[in-house]
Design an enzyme around this catalytic site. Sequence first.
Site, mmCIF file in Angstrom:
data_model
loop_
_atom_site.group_PDB
_atom_site.id
_atom_site.type_symbol
_atom_site.label_atom_id
_atom_site.label_comp_id
_atom_site.label_asym_id
_atom_site.label_seq_id
_atom_site.Cartn_x
_atom_site.Cartn_y
_atom_site.Cartn_z
ATOM 1 N N ASP A 75 0.864 -1.158 0.000
ATOM 2 C CA ASP A 75 0.000 0.000 0.000
ATOM 3 C C ASP A 75 0.916 1.228 0.000
ATOM 4 O OD1 ASP A 75 -3.251 0.551 1.560
ATOM 5 O OD2 ASP A 75 -2.121 1.732 0.116
HETATM 6 C C1 GLC Z 1 -4.408 4.204 -0.249
HETATM 7 C C2 GLC Z 1 -5.311 3.057 0.150
HETATM 8 C C3 GLC Z 1 -5.438 1.987 -0.891
HETATM 9 C C4 GLC Z 1 -5.339 2.611 -2.265
HETATM 10 C C5 GLC Z 1 -3.919 3.145 -2.412
HETATM 11 C C6 GLC Z 1 -3.706 3.828 -3.766
HETATM 12 O O1 GLC Z 1 -3.655 4.631 0.841
HETATM 13 O O2 GLC Z 1 -5.057 2.424 1.393
HETATM 14 O O3 GLC Z 1 -6.687 1.331 -0.685
HETATM 15 O O4 GLC Z 1 -5.612 1.658 -3.267
HETATM 16 O O5 GLC Z 1 -3.569 4.032 -1.374
HETATM 17 O O6 GLC Z 1 -4.484 4.988 -3.831
#
Ligand code: GLC
Length: 746
Positions: A290
């Site tokens: 993430d």
């Molecule tokens: C965010 C979220 C995740 C998302 C990613 C890209 O922090 O936790 O669900 O897909 O970043 O935006």
Amino acid sequence: MKKVYSILLLLVFWVGIISVPAQKNVGKTSTKDAQIEAKVNALLAKMTLAEKLGQLQQLDGDWGTGEARPEQLELARKGLLGSTLNVRGFKGANDLQKAAMESRLKIPVLLGFDVIHGYRTQFPVPLGESASWDLEAIERAAHIAAKEAKSTGLHWTFAPMVDIARDPRWGRVVEGAGEDTFLGSKIAFARVRGFQGDDMSADDRVMACAKHFVGYGAAEGGRDYNTTDMSEQRLRDIYLPPFKAAVDAGVGSFMTSFNSLNGVPSTANPFLWKTLVEKEWKSNALVVTDYNATKELVNHAIAADEAEAAMKTLNAGVDLEMVSKAINQNGEKLLKEGKITMATIDDAVRSVLRAKFRVGAFDFKPIDEAKQKASILTDENRKAAREIAGKSMVLLKNDNNTLPISKSVKSLAVIGFLANDKRNMLGNWTADAKPEDAVTLMEGLKNKLGSSVKLNYAMGCELKCTDTKGFDEAVKAAKNSDFVIITAGEDADWSAEAASRSDISLPAGQTELIKAIHSTGKPYAVVLMNGRPLTINWEAENSPAILETWFSGTEAGNAIADVLFGDVNPSGKLPITFPRSGGQIPLYYNALPTGRPFAEKDKYTSKYLDIPNTPLFPFGYGLSYTTFKLSNMQLSQTRIGKNGTITVSVDLENTGKRDGAEVVQVYIRDMDASMSRPVKELKGFQKVFLKAGEKRKIEIPIKVSDLGFYNAQMQYVVEEGQFRVMVGTDSQNIKDEMSEFFTVVK
Ligand code: GLC
């Protein structure tokens, strides 16, 4: 067997100069998979270390313009950028891929984006969609989202979020399928199938991403990013199955979760990635961290610096680093120091290259802007969004058939900020949707009623409703109208990421406004727009009608008007418990019985002194404008082997005057096991449409192998003994005659 397989693989592909690499378990492979592996390995063999490390980097494009940043275009030209998030669209995608085509090996960039419940056409927020219990509709919504996304050059969506969530204080409950493992697994499967289909390289498909692996929804205190800690039994019984369902649907990627699980952050957790996903599930899906999660291992205090964070990420079996650059900047040094191996790097690069072949990225064709414009926000897509929104709404209360509103009504008061607001109709995580696309409730009512009905709008107050100056105007509008629709709820930004709430009630002023409308004596309905369960005790007790609409997406206003006037009969069922108070949390239907289950007349049983144990509205609950009756429940047998399937049959009758759909739910209880088992668990359901007066025999097969659990020895077992079957239309109101027993035998 494995040895024989390896030799065969060698023989088949020796011309591809392929060695059988120490790669991730690939489980069963098709010819196409084997062809992709051969291409991946042939390409890998030509790559420099810098090019390999470049493939393990995902960078964040300009969310606003959809374009890659200049330094990212430069990296792509050098073949040093594996993937981006937020780059998309005619200019963004074309420029970045053209840059990559200038590189030595011409490896395209993998373009990812958060297409959570629609790309430009927004469907209801996922929790709302899940309330439809309509797997075909859910799959179709994901398919439409994929088609719109692919047309803009995207390959990959960071969805579905399949985190089980039992704590509505947690803002991300809105992004998933609620509290139940069985329903959540079915929906995970449907969403992955909708996004990917059988071939994620097709023009109308993208790679899906099962996230956030794992246990993220169990954040202590419901506070986002907080610690999660649970037994391995609970992890395996409750939180893992929706991810396994995604694997069964062929999910092409996973995303790590921000949380530490039992002390080990997901992004550096080899038990998750090597033991569970690779070894047990035999998945070779791409694993992306993430956002900044590798760098945040330093915050978790399991890495002294980014170099150690990079080492732990790679050695845990994670492939692609989102945004932070720890792997790219430290990979060469870690390799020299022997802290990571080239085999590990190669394995990660293979995952990235495999994903690129699977999504068809190597067959790059510049985006055709006219084609793109023609395939998004089409009337057909809007129609689909309106249909599923109507199926997602949950009728929580309807005393004396307050709803549907009669079409002979002459004047309507429409009260509340949300009734006239476009942005919030879309919910959160709205990809490239535009507020101006959305249909408000006011617009939906005008579309349906034309000029035949006088609409008296009054905002009453803003969402936080601390200023009540507008109450008088709202009360006046109510008094001058035949019927009142009052909207209440949350701002879309009060749920989703980094949006946990300690108090999940309506803002006090909103309830005061509802009371003021109530005191006029006019018939009214409360229309909820929210991203989580709310403790609407006063409304549940006093308001004549309550319709839960969640955030219904681009066609919200039209869909809500369809339901309010009975053109659509509401058929949604809650995918998550609505507690009476935050003090009851966690409150979920499939709880263990305890040694002192609540008993009214016995002080020494599990309860609170100040509130009932029961929820305000239970999991699986939802009313209809018609009525249904269950009768004649039967089991195909009362003794069954562990590999058998028992069929639960019941007659469902539409005893009302309107056509409608009901969700027949089958709950099972293991009456006597080596570990305490839940008082009931959903193990089957069927959404059935019946015409008024129609009666049909419903048959729901229950696989005995689904009735198992992980025992003290961490083995998945179905134990012999007595099981109880309960059939109902929600998880709480099960009639005695809808309950039977059967015995599992050897
Ligand atoms: C965010 C979220 C995740 C998302 C990613 C890209 O922090 O936790 O669900 O897909 O970043 O935006």
